[in-house]
Motif scaffolding. Structure first.
Motif, PDB file in Angstrom:
ATOM      1  N   VAL A   1      24.131 -61.003   9.761  1.00  0.00           N
ATOM      2  CA  VAL A   1      24.095 -62.461   9.663  1.00  0.00           C
ATOM      3  C   VAL A   1      22.710 -62.926   9.220  1.00  0.00           C
ATOM      4  O   VAL A   1      22.572 -63.799   8.357  1.00  0.00           O
ATOM      5  CB  VAL A   1      24.470 -63.106  11.015  1.00  0.00           C
ATOM      6  N   GLN A   2      21.680 -62.317   9.802  1.00  0.00           N
ATOM      7  CA  GLN A   2      20.308 -62.709   9.458  1.00  0.00           C
ATOM      8  C   GLN A   2      20.012 -62.476   7.978  1.00  0.00           C
ATOM      9  O   GLN A   2      19.395 -63.311   7.312  1.00  0.00           O
ATOM     10  CB  GLN A   2      19.327 -61.919  10.315  1.00  0.00           C
ATOM     11  N   ILE A   3      20.463 -61.339   7.444  1.00  0.00           N
ATOM     12  CA  ILE A   3      20.172 -60.996   6.055  1.00  0.00           C
ATOM     13  C   ILE A   3      20.946 -61.884   5.091  1.00  0.00           C
ATOM     14  O   ILE A   3      20.394 -62.438   4.130  1.00  0.00           O
ATOM     15  CB  ILE A   3      20.481 -59.510   5.804  1.00  0.00           C
ATOM     16  N   PHE A   4      22.250 -62.061   5.326  1.00  0.00           N
ATOM     17  CA  PHE A   4      23.047 -62.898   4.426  1.00  0.00           C
ATOM     18  C   PHE A   4      22.629 -64.371   4.504  1.00  0.00           C
ATOM     19  O   PHE A   4      22.668 -65.090   3.498  1.00  0.00           O
ATOM     20  CB  PHE A   4      24.537 -62.752   4.730  1.00  0.00           C
ATOM     21  N   SER A   5      22.211 -64.820   5.689  1.00  0.00           N
ATOM     22  CA  SER A   5      21.757 -66.203   5.832  1.00  0.00           C
ATOM     23  C   SER A   5      20.465 -66.427   5.064  1.00  0.00           C
ATOM     24  O   SER A   5      20.231 -67.499   4.501  1.00  0.00           O
ATOM     25  CB  SER A   5      21.546 -66.545   7.309  1.00  0.00           C
ATOM     26  N   MET A   6      19.622 -65.405   5.024  1.00  0.00           N
ATOM     27  CA  MET A   6      18.334 -65.495   4.354  1.00  0.00           C
ATOM     28  C   MET A   6      18.475 -65.780   2.857  1.00  0.00           C
ATOM     29  O   MET A   6      17.656 -66.479   2.257  1.00  0.00           O
ATOM     30  CB  MET A   6      17.551 -64.195   4.564  1.00  0.00           C
ATOM     31  N   ILE A   7      19.532 -65.257   2.252  1.00  0.00           N
ATOM     32  CA  ILE A   7      19.715 -65.453   0.812  1.00  0.00           C
ATOM     33  C   ILE A   7      20.551 -66.694   0.518  1.00  0.00           C
ATOM     34  O   ILE A   7      20.957 -66.929  -0.612  1.00  0.00           O
ATOM     35  CB  ILE A   7      20.375 -64.218   0.151  1.00  0.00           C
ATOM     36  N   GLY A   8      20.798 -67.490   1.556  1.00  0.00           N
ATOM     37  CA  GLY A   8      21.473 -68.760   1.358  1.00  0.00           C
ATOM     38  C   GLY A   8      22.970 -68.745   1.536  1.00  0.00           C
ATOM     39  O   GLY A   8      23.653 -69.705   1.167  1.00  0.00           O
ATOM     40  N   PHE A   9      23.498 -67.680   2.112  1.00  0.00           N
ATOM     41  CA  PHE A   9      24.942 -67.583   2.335  1.00  0.00           C
ATOM     42  C   PHE A   9      25.270 -68.257   3.668  1.00  0.00           C
ATOM     43  O   PHE A   9      25.167 -67.660   4.720  1.00  0.00           O
ATOM     44  CB  PHE A   9      25.359 -66.117   2.354  1.00  0.00           C
TER      45      PHE A   9
ATOM     46  N   PHE B   1      11.248 -59.692  -2.697  1.00  0.00           N
ATOM     47  CA  PHE B   1      11.649 -60.879  -1.946  1.00  0.00           C
ATOM     48  C   PHE B   1      10.729 -61.066  -0.743  1.00  0.00           C
ATOM     49  O   PHE B   1      10.317 -60.105  -0.100  1.00  0.00           O
ATOM     50  CB  PHE B   1      13.097 -60.710  -1.485  1.00  0.00           C
ATOM     51  N   LYS B   2      10.398 -62.332  -0.417  1.00  0.00           N
ATOM     52  CA  LYS B   2       9.544 -62.617   0.728  1.00  0.00           C
ATOM     53  C   LYS B   2      10.352 -63.321   1.814  1.00  0.00           C
ATOM     54  O   LYS B   2      11.170 -64.200   1.532  1.00  0.00           O
ATOM     55  CB  LYS B   2       8.354 -63.484   0.319  1.00  0.00           C
ATOM     56  N   THR B   3      10.123 -62.924   3.037  1.00  0.00           N
ATOM     57  CA  THR B   3      10.762 -63.544   4.193  1.00  0.00           C
ATOM     58  C   THR B   3       9.689 -64.245   5.023  1.00  0.00           C
ATOM     59  O   THR B   3       8.505 -64.197   4.700  1.00  0.00           O
ATOM     60  CB  THR B   3      11.474 -62.504   5.068  1.00  0.00           C
ATOM     61  N   ASN B   4      10.108 -64.883   6.096  1.00  0.00           N
ATOM     62  CA  ASN B   4       9.145 -65.528   6.996  1.00  0.00           C
ATOM     63  C   ASN B   4       8.222 -64.512   7.660  1.00  0.00           C
ATOM     64  O   ASN B   4       7.155 -64.874   8.160  1.00  0.00           O
ATOM     65  CB  ASN B   4       9.892 -66.318   8.074  1.00  0.00           C
ATOM     66  N   SER B   5       8.651 -63.253   7.646  1.00  0.00           N
ATOM     67  CA  SER B   5       7.862 -62.195   8.278  1.00  0.00           C
ATOM     68  C   SER B   5       7.026 -61.408   7.277  1.00  0.00           C
ATOM     69  O   SER B   5       6.328 -60.476   7.650  1.00  0.00           O
ATOM     70  CB  SER B   5       8.796 -61.236   9.037  1.00  0.00           C
ATOM     71  N   GLY B   6       7.127 -61.780   5.984  1.00  0.00           N
ATOM     72  CA  GLY B   6       6.375 -61.059   4.970  1.00  0.00           C
ATOM     73  C   GLY B   6       7.263 -60.573   3.849  1.00  0.00           C
ATOM     74  O   GLY B   6       8.420 -60.990   3.713  1.00  0.00           O
TER      75      GLY B   6
ATOM     76  N   GLY C   1      20.082 -55.803   0.187  1.00  0.00           N
ATOM     77  CA  GLY C   1      18.769 -55.315   0.582  1.00  0.00           C
ATOM     78  C   GLY C   1      18.025 -54.659  -0.571  1.00  0.00           C
ATOM     79  O   GLY C   1      16.812 -54.864  -0.744  1.00  0.00           O
ATOM     80  N   ILE C   2      18.735 -53.862  -1.348  1.00  0.00           N
ATOM     81  CA  ILE C   2      18.110 -53.206  -2.505  1.00  0.00           C
ATOM     82  C   ILE C   2      17.658 -54.252  -3.530  1.00  0.00           C
ATOM     83  O   ILE C   2      16.556 -54.155  -4.102  1.00  0.00           O
ATOM     84  CB  ILE C   2      19.094 -52.203  -3.148  1.00  0.00           C
ATOM     85  N   PHE C   3      18.490 -55.279  -3.760  1.00  0.00           N
ATOM     86  CA  PHE C   3      18.129 -56.364  -4.678  1.00  0.00           C
ATOM     87  C   PHE C   3      16.865 -57.080  -4.201  1.00  0.00           C
ATOM     88  O   PHE C   3      15.955 -57.375  -4.998  1.00  0.00           O
ATOM     89  CB  PHE C   3      19.292 -57.350  -4.795  1.00  0.00           C
ATOM     90  N   MET C   4      16.787 -57.340  -2.893  1.00  0.00           N
ATOM     91  CA  MET C   4      15.616 -58.013  -2.328  1.00  0.00           C
ATOM     92  C   MET C   4      14.380 -57.127  -2.425  1.00  0.00           C
ATOM     93  O   MET C   4      13.266 -57.614  -2.678  1.00  0.00           O
ATOM     94  CB  MET C   4      15.893 -58.390  -0.868  1.00  0.00           C
ATOM     95  N   LEU C   5      14.566 -55.831  -2.247  1.00  0.00           N
ATOM     96  CA  LEU C   5      13.445 -54.893  -2.336  1.00  0.00           C
ATOM     97  C   LEU C   5      12.902 -54.822  -3.755  1.00  0.00           C
ATOM     98  O   LEU C   5      11.682 -54.914  -3.980  1.00  0.00           O
ATOM     99  CB  LEU C   5      13.898 -53.508  -1.863  1.00  0.00           C
ATOM    100  N   LEU C   6      13.800 -54.685  -4.722  1.00  0.00           N
ATOM    101  CA  LEU C   6      13.372 -54.574  -6.126  1.00  0.00           C
ATOM    102  C   LEU C   6      12.792 -55.891  -6.646  1.00  0.00           C
ATOM    103  O   LEU C   6      11.939 -55.902  -7.543  1.00  0.00           O
ATOM    104  CB  LEU C   6      14.557 -54.143  -6.997  1.00  0.00           C
TER     105      LEU C   6
END
Length: 469
Positions: A276-284, A180-185, A172-177
């Motif tokens: 699951v949602q977060i790890f799936s988002m980064i391609g895991f 990172f963009k998700t389907n929700s923004g 999450g910290i990596f995505m914040l720094l």
């Protein structure tokens, strides 16, 4: 007894090391509710769920300080229930001891029910009762062999949970720094405050979240139960308890904050674990399987702890009893464990597989967790009352591990437990167990007041208590 002794007077052994105790303490504060239930709880209360976790966590920390103070004064006790008997009377202790032990059995049953659900992720066609009996036999064997083996099992169970949470927070910290963009923004701290409402679905849902969060913290007091079988308990216990507040901040408040930073809280899929949602988002791609493994180990860890704790609590009940049936449970095995108490407790936990095959019991897990929450609340309140009496007794150790501001903290804790009990009536599935809890208090309370088979408090202790009232 010398603090370095490896054997207690009752035959139990001090073989748990500081490494074991610290990880048991860490694992005890992390339950399956965080891994699976976070999406649902966030959807019900929004970002204010952080406040619920902070409030409940703060009061649990105060309770741990109260329990820790008494155990620091007398680290030979296998359970804090002994202090209820000592400072509130043997009949109150009888009521609390049996109530808490039954609560432990209920938690064990609930976790065993959950274990079958998690295993079905990979083996959907295997009957639940086979899975449950297999896990129960394995974990009971771990508890029967040696305390140190139990400690090793809990060490690795806790390690798996901790690594999963830290990995999610780091992601999450990596995505914040990295914006990172998700389907929700975009991933942003402002996602927590966008469309913020303190009670997005009404105050009833906010209050109704208390039992769920309370259950998530159940078992935190388990760290105190290991005291009698820990090397150098007066060195290990204060550190383990004081660090509880940091664990709450990192593993609950930190994790929830990261989840809502990544996703605007209204866009979370409540049917899926946020991990699951977060790890799936980064391609895991294996995220669902990995998190299912994590929650399986979390449930197995809880069941392992319940078997350990329930065996020692039953041993305590037997030690305080004159009944013929109970005398056979007053001995330790050659491995230094209360084997008979462990086996009896494990046998009763087998009720869970029976419930799983009864069609009429559609939600056995919710029913059991709600019922045991009621019983824990009752015992926790009595424990705090015992602590208040301890501080007024001659047993009080002025140079001990003192709870801060006990004159204010103890009454506040009892009020808090009362509020949590009342909150059970705000959720439909908790109403019946809450009523059962009241009936239990009245019925078993009256029976306990007439109980004559327990060992009375020594007169010297009783007189000291009276002289300080």
């Amino acid at each position: 007894m010398d603090k370095n002794s490896s054997m207690n007077a009752d035959g139990s052994k001090r073989t748990l090391s500081n490494r074991h105790v610290q990880m048991i303490a860490l694992g005890g504060t992390i339950g399956t509710g965080l891994f699976l239930g976070a999406s649902s709880s966030i959807s019900q209360t929004g970002p204010s769920i952080i406040i619920v976790y902070a409030i409940v966590g703060f009061f649990f920390f105060l309770m741990m300080r109260a329990i820790g103070e008494m155990l620091f004064q007398d680290p030979s006790q296998h359970t804090f229930i002994a202090f209820i008997s000592r400072y509130l009377g043997d009949k109150v202790g009888y009521f609390a001891g049996w109530t808490y032990w039954i609560g432990l059995i209920c938690v064990g049953m609930a976790e065993l029910t959950a274990i079958a659900t998690y295993v079905h992720f990979w083996f959907p066609n295997v009957p639940s009762w086979i899975i449950q009996i297999t896990f129960l036999v394995v974990l009971t064997s771990v508890n029967l062999i040696a305390v140190r083996l139990f400690g090793e099992a809990e060490f690795w169970f806790a390690m798996i949970k901790i690594v999963a949470i830290l990995a999610m927070i780091a992601t999450g910290i990596f995505m914040l720094l990295g914006h990172f963009k998700t389907n929700s923004g975009s991933v942003s701290v402002m996602n927590i405050f966008t469309n913020f409402q303190f009670f997005p679905k009404g105050i009833n849902h906010f209050i109704g979240a208390l039992p769920m969060v309370f259950f998530a913290f159940l078992g935190m007091e388990f760290i105190g139960i290991t005291t009698a079988e820990t090397k150098n308990p007066r060195h290990v216990l204060p550190k383990a308890i004081n660090e509880t507040i940091y664990r709450i901040l990192i593993f609950y408040i930190g994790a929830l904050t990261i989840i809502m930073t990544i996703y605007p809280w209204r866009s979370l899929n409540i049917t899926q674990s946020p991990f699951v949602q977060i790890f799936s988002m980064i391609g895991f791609r294996a995220a669902a399987a990995v998190i299912n493994f994590v929650v399986l180990t979390a449930a197995a860890s809880s069941l392992n702890s319940m078997i350990y704790s329930s065996g020692r609590h039953f041993f305590q009940l037997a030690s305080e009893s004159h009944g013929k049936f109970m005398t056979r449970f007053q001995s330790m095995s050659s491995h230094g464990v209360p084997a008979k108490g462990i086996l009896l407790s494990a046998t009763l936990i087998l009720i869970a597989p029976l419930l799983s095959v009864i069609p009429a019991v559609s939600d056995a897990f919710s029913l059991l967790t709600s019922a045991c929450s009621d019983l824990y609340l009752i015992v926790y309140a009595l424990t705090i009352m015992a602590h208040y009496r301890y501080r007024k007794s001659r047993d009080f150790m002025a140079e001990g591990f003192k709870m801060p501001m006990y004159r204010l903290a103890d009454p506040a804790l009892i009020v808090f437990f009362g509020i949590v009990y009342i909150s059970l009536f705000f959720k439909g599935t908790s109403v019946v167990p809450a009523i059962i809890g009241i009936v239990w208090c009245i019925g078993f309370g009256l029976l306990s007041s007439r109980e004559k088979s327990t060992v009375s408090i020594p007169n010297s202790v009783a007189s000291r208590m009276q002289s300080n009232d």
